[in-house]
Design an enzyme around this catalytic site. Structure first.
Site, short mmCIF file in Angstrom:
data_model
loop_
_atom_site.label_atom_id
_atom_site.label_comp_id
_atom_site.label_asym_id
_atom_site.label_seq_id
_atom_site.Cartn_x
_atom_site.Cartn_y
_atom_site.Cartn_z
N SER A 136 0.84 -1.19 0.00
CA SER A 136 0.00 0.00 0.00
C SER A 136 0.88 1.24 0.00
CB SER A 136 -0.88 0.01 1.26
OG SER A 136 -1.52 1.24 1.46
N TYR B 46 -3.29 -1.42 9.78
CA TYR B 46 -3.15 -1.62 8.33
C TYR B 46 -1.76 -1.21 7.85
CZ TYR B 46 -4.37 -1.17 3.35
OH TYR B 46 -4.40 -1.28 1.98
#
Length: 261
Positions: free
Chosen positions: A140, A153
């Protein structure tokens, strides 16, 4: 001729979003794909649409090693080998770091980090046995920087980059290239959870999300899952034959800096 003719690729989290678009694109480029997900109805429907000879659905909870083993067996039963893996499955939870429940943090770790590890562990030997191939991990934008309210995350996506680099070094001699895609904001249910809420107006929420990223992202828009799929295709094909161990950011310029216009 397609870029993936003769290839067999297992894609986790492939029932919707980025994984779905990767499955569609890979089939269009000649691959046979294993659509692996916990969303049975959507995964089955996608496999049926793509065609029995080119797509197979298998239930896969990426946090459970026995389910990875079952997915590998199903893939080999359907197509005889596996020579590509896209570790796409992931979950996102929003919470301030100091108020994040331990259970929630561990859940994100199990899916995003342990899931990627188990994918590499269980599929890499099959790729080696097939004569080599590729692994694409999904990290990400937040795997390269920080962002408030997504601590669990971001931590897992940083870890995925570490796994990518170590796997690239260890597996290079076995003919396996390992890279990572690092998407920014992409127009999927993960970015817009209201799209899954029957009580919410998904289009209103989607418009609000799009407006937010129009202001934040230099290219002035949110990304599309088809664009991430195109990057995953590049890293799975021979077009990237001399690339391994690298993170590829696809974020509309967000990491470069916030737009003022």
């Amino acid at each position: 001729m397609g870029k993936l003719d003769g290839r067999v690729v297992l894609i986790s989290g492939a029932a919707r979003g980025q994984g779905e678009q990767e499955a569609r694109l890979f089939v269009a480029e000649g691959a046979q794909v294993v659509i692996a997900d916990v969303l049975d109805d959507q995964g089955e429907a996608l496999a049926k649409e793509l065609g029995e000879g080119v797509a197979r659905f298998v239930h896969l909870d990426v946090s459970r090693e026995e389910e990875w083993q079952g997915a590998v067996a199903a893939a080999k039963d359907a197509f005889g080998k596996i020579d590509g893996l896209v570790n796409n499955a992931g979950i996102l939870r929003f919470n301030e770091l100091v108020t994040t429940p331990l259970e929630e943090f561990q859940q994100v770790v199990q899916v995003n980090q342990v899931g990627a590890f188990l994918g590499i562990k269980n599929v890499a030997p099959e790729i080696e046995a097939a004569g080599g191939g590729t692994i694409v991990n999904t990290s990400s934008y937040t795997g390269l920087t920080g962002m408030a309210f997504v601590g669990a995350y971001a931590a897992t996506k940083h870890a995925v980059l570490g796994l990518t680099r170590v796997a690239a070094v260890e597996l290079a001699g076995k003919g396996i290239r390992v890279n990572a895609v690092c998407p920014g904001a992409v127009d999927t249910a993960m970015t817009n959870p209201a799209a899954l809420d029957p009580a919410a107006d998904p289009e209103e929420s989607r418009a609000a999300v799009a407006e937010l990223y129009r202001k934040l992202v230099p290219l002035g828009r949110i990304g599309q899952p088809e664009e991430v799929a195109a990057l995953a295709l590049f890293l799975t094909s021979e077009d990237s034959s001399y690339i391994t161990g690298q993170p590829f950011v696809i974020d509309g310029g967000w990491l470069a800096g916030v737009s003022l216009f």
